[in-house]
Design a protein around this motif. Structure first.
Motif, PDB file in Angstrom:
ATOM      1  N   THR A  27       0.770  -0.952   0.139  1.00  0.00           N
ATOM      2  CA  THR A  27      -0.252   0.275  -0.377  1.00  0.00           C
ATOM      3  C   THR A  27       0.538   1.401   0.309  1.00  0.00           C
ATOM      4  OG1 THR A  27      -1.168  -1.292   1.277  1.00  0.00           O
ATOM      5  CG2 THR A  27      -1.929   1.191   1.513  1.00  0.00           C
ATOM      6  N   PHE A  28       1.576   0.983   0.468  1.00  0.00           N
ATOM      7  CA  PHE A  28       2.786   2.374   1.268  1.00  0.00           C
ATOM      8  C   PHE A  28       3.359   2.561  -0.281  1.00  0.00           C
ATOM      9  CE2 PHE A  28       6.937   4.311   1.427  1.00  0.00           C
ATOM     10  CZ  PHE A  28       6.681   5.522   1.685  1.00  0.00           C
ATOM     11  N   GLU A  29       4.274   1.347  -1.354  1.00  0.00           N
ATOM     12  CA  GLU A  29       4.988   1.828  -2.364  1.00  0.00           C
ATOM     13  C   GLU A  29       3.709   1.818  -3.248  1.00  0.00           C
ATOM     14  OE1 GLU A  29       6.408  -2.039  -2.612  1.00  0.00           O
ATOM     15  OE2 GLU A  29       8.090  -2.007  -0.855  1.00  0.00           O
ATOM     16  N   PHE A  30       2.366   1.897  -3.441  1.00  0.00           N
ATOM     17  CA  PHE A  30       2.294   2.565  -4.481  1.00  0.00           C
ATOM     18  C   PHE A  30       1.003   3.520  -4.230  1.00  0.00           C
ATOM     19  CE2 PHE A  30      -2.201   4.044  -5.452  1.00  0.00           C
ATOM     20  CZ  PHE A  30      -2.804   3.282  -7.135  1.00  0.00           C
ATOM     21  N   TRP A  31       1.369   4.453  -3.112  1.00  0.00           N
ATOM     22  CA  TRP A  31       1.424   6.073  -2.850  1.00  0.00           C
ATOM     23  C   TRP A  31       2.305   6.486  -3.102  1.00  0.00           C
ATOM     24  CZ3 TRP A  31      -2.888   7.455  -4.531  1.00  0.00           C
ATOM     25  CH2 TRP A  31      -4.089   6.292  -4.834  1.00  0.00           C
ATOM     26  N   ARG A  32       3.453   5.751  -2.508  1.00  0.00           N
ATOM     27  CA  ARG A  32       5.572   6.675  -2.628  1.00  0.00           C
ATOM     28  C   ARG A  32       5.379   7.001  -4.203  1.00  0.00           C
ATOM     29  NH1 ARG A  32       9.203   2.376  -2.167  1.00  0.00           N
ATOM     30  NH2 ARG A  32       8.396   1.629  -3.836  1.00  0.00           N
ATOM     31  N   ARG A  37       4.918   9.772  -8.738  1.00  0.00           N
ATOM     32  CA  ARG A  37       4.715  10.334 -10.571  1.00  0.00           C
ATOM     33  C   ARG A  37       3.773  11.508 -10.856  1.00  0.00           C
ATOM     34  NH1 ARG A  37       2.933   4.901 -10.106  1.00  0.00           N
ATOM     35  NH2 ARG A  37       0.623   5.467  -9.771  1.00  0.00           N
ATOM     36  N   ARG A  38       3.572  12.118  -9.888  1.00  0.00           N
ATOM     37  CA  ARG A  38       2.464  13.448 -10.155  1.00  0.00           C
ATOM     38  C   ARG A  38       3.119  14.403 -10.046  1.00  0.00           C
ATOM     39  NH1 ARG A  38      -1.466  14.892 -12.053  1.00  0.00           N
ATOM     40  NH2 ARG A  38      -2.282  15.728  -9.887  1.00  0.00           N
ATOM     41  N   GLY A  39       4.930  14.566  -9.731  1.00  0.00           N
ATOM     42  CA  GLY A  39       5.870  14.621  -9.236  1.00  0.00           C
ATOM     43  C   GLY A  39       6.381  16.250  -8.126  1.00  0.00           C
ATOM     44  N   TRP A  40       5.141  15.393  -7.004  1.00  0.00           N
ATOM     45  CA  TRP A  40       5.335  15.725  -6.047  1.00  0.00           C
ATOM     46  C   TRP A  40       6.516  15.219  -4.560  1.00  0.00           C
ATOM     47  CZ3 TRP A  40      -0.136  13.708  -5.504  1.00  0.00           C
ATOM     48  CH2 TRP A  40      -0.592  14.564  -6.102  1.00  0.00           C
ATOM     49  N   GLY A  41       7.001  14.838  -5.663  1.00  0.00           N
ATOM     50  CA  GLY A  41       8.677  13.386  -4.943  1.00  0.00           C
ATOM     51  C   GLY A  41       8.491  12.370  -3.853  1.00  0.00           C
ATOM     52  N   ALA A  42       9.284  12.298  -3.541  1.00  0.00           N
ATOM     53  CA  ALA A  42       9.070  10.617  -2.747  1.00  0.00           C
ATOM     54  C   ALA A  42       8.589  11.333  -1.423  1.00  0.00           C
ATOM     55  CB  ALA A  42      10.359  10.175  -3.173  1.00  0.00           C
ATOM     56  N   PHE A  43       8.078  10.407  -0.570  1.00  0.00           N
ATOM     57  CA  PHE A  43       8.225  10.791   1.080  1.00  0.00           C
ATOM     58  C   PHE A  43       9.749  11.172   1.784  1.00  0.00           C
ATOM     59  CE2 PHE A  43       3.990   8.649  -0.296  1.00  0.00           C
ATOM     60  CZ  PHE A  43       2.886   9.193  -0.338  1.00  0.00           C
ATOM     61  N   THR A  44       9.113  12.263   2.286  1.00  0.00           N
ATOM     62  CA  THR A  44      10.648  12.203   3.589  1.00  0.00           C
ATOM     63  C   THR A  44      10.524  12.693   5.040  1.00  0.00           C
ATOM     64  OG1 THR A  44       9.576  14.705   3.261  1.00  0.00           O
ATOM     65  CG2 THR A  44      11.555  14.160   1.908  1.00  0.00           C
ATOM     66  N   VAL A  45       9.256  11.773   5.347  1.00  0.00           N
ATOM     67  CA  VAL A  45       8.750  11.494   6.644  1.00  0.00           C
ATOM     68  C   VAL A  45       7.616  11.116   6.943  1.00  0.00           C
ATOM     69  CG1 VAL A  45       7.371  13.790   6.687  1.00  0.00           C
ATOM     70  CG2 VAL A  45       9.352  12.135   8.976  1.00  0.00           C
ATOM     71  N   ASP A  46       7.653  10.359   7.702  1.00  0.00           N
ATOM     72  CA  ASP A  46       6.041   9.518   8.496  1.00  0.00           C
ATOM     73  C   ASP A  46       5.852   9.910   9.490  1.00  0.00           C
ATOM     74  OD1 ASP A  46       4.398   7.213   8.952  1.00  0.00           O
ATOM     75  OD2 ASP A  46       5.824   5.459   8.474  1.00  0.00           O
ATOM     76  N   ALA A  47       4.557  10.326   9.099  1.00  0.00           N
ATOM     77  CA  ALA A  47       4.620  11.470  10.238  1.00  0.00           C
ATOM     78  C   ALA A  47       3.494  10.621  12.084  1.00  0.00           C
ATOM     79  CB  ALA A  47       3.172  13.036   9.935  1.00  0.00           C
ATOM     80  N   ALA A  48       3.421   9.152  11.260  1.00  0.00           N
ATOM     81  CA  ALA A  48       3.010   8.648  12.720  1.00  0.00           C
ATOM     82  C   ALA A  48       2.797   7.647  12.842  1.00  0.00           C
ATOM     83  CB  ALA A  48       1.530   9.241  12.246  1.00  0.00           C
ATOM     84  N   ALA A  49       5.093   7.028  13.623  1.00  0.00           N
ATOM     85  CA  ALA A  49       4.747   5.432  12.939  1.00  0.00           C
ATOM     86  C   ALA A  49       5.721   5.255  14.521  1.00  0.00           C
ATOM     87  CB  ALA A  49       6.355   5.570  12.101  1.00  0.00           C
TER      88      ALA A  49
END
Length: 143
Positions: A27-32, A37-49
């Protein structure tokens, strides 16, 4: 509005005790990949982990309190606790952080008649994607 590929990702729920659920890797990899692809970039931080289930190299635990962190230059991933009252706090934080320059990918329940959804999500989200069925969550430790 988009839909999740239900053939590729199983959606039957597995519950852990408490209010912590690890996002399945698929699930995470799909949204990453979607964010990239949308040009927002890769996730830089996980806010609740937790140390056992974080999805990015940088992450905030309960002790760090992701609700009070500075996300201005972040592309953040969030699978928040779904406890009563928690979703209003988390989505309010997301709105403020995005106004300050952050981008958030948040995995939220489809409870669209709740106040937090109407007040924060439906009125501020740039995109909404509804995932049919249920995500197969892992326990708090990622298993």
């Amino acid at each position: 509005m988009g839909f999740f590929n239900t053939e590729r990702y199983p959606l039957n729920a597995e519950y852990s005790s408490g209010d912590e659920y690890a996002t399945p890797r698929e699930t995470f990899e799909f949204w990453r990949d979607y964010f990239i692809r949308r040009g927002w970039g890769a996730f830089t931080v996980d806010a609740a982990a937790s140390a056992a289930n974080h999805k990015t190299a940088r992450f905030y635990t309960k002790r760090d309190n992701g609700l009070v962190q500075d996300y201005r230059r972040e592309v953040a991933w969030l699978n928040p606790p779904f406890a009563k009252g928690a979703l209003l706090k988390w989505t309010t934080m997301i709105v403020a952080a995005c106004r300050a320059g952050a981008a958030f990918g948040a995995l939220l329940p489809n409870w669209l008649n709740d106040g937090w959804a109407v007040e924060n999500v439906m009125s501020h989200a740039s995109e909404l994607h509804f995932i049919p069925g249920r995500i197969r969550y892992r326990g708090a430790n990622g298993k």
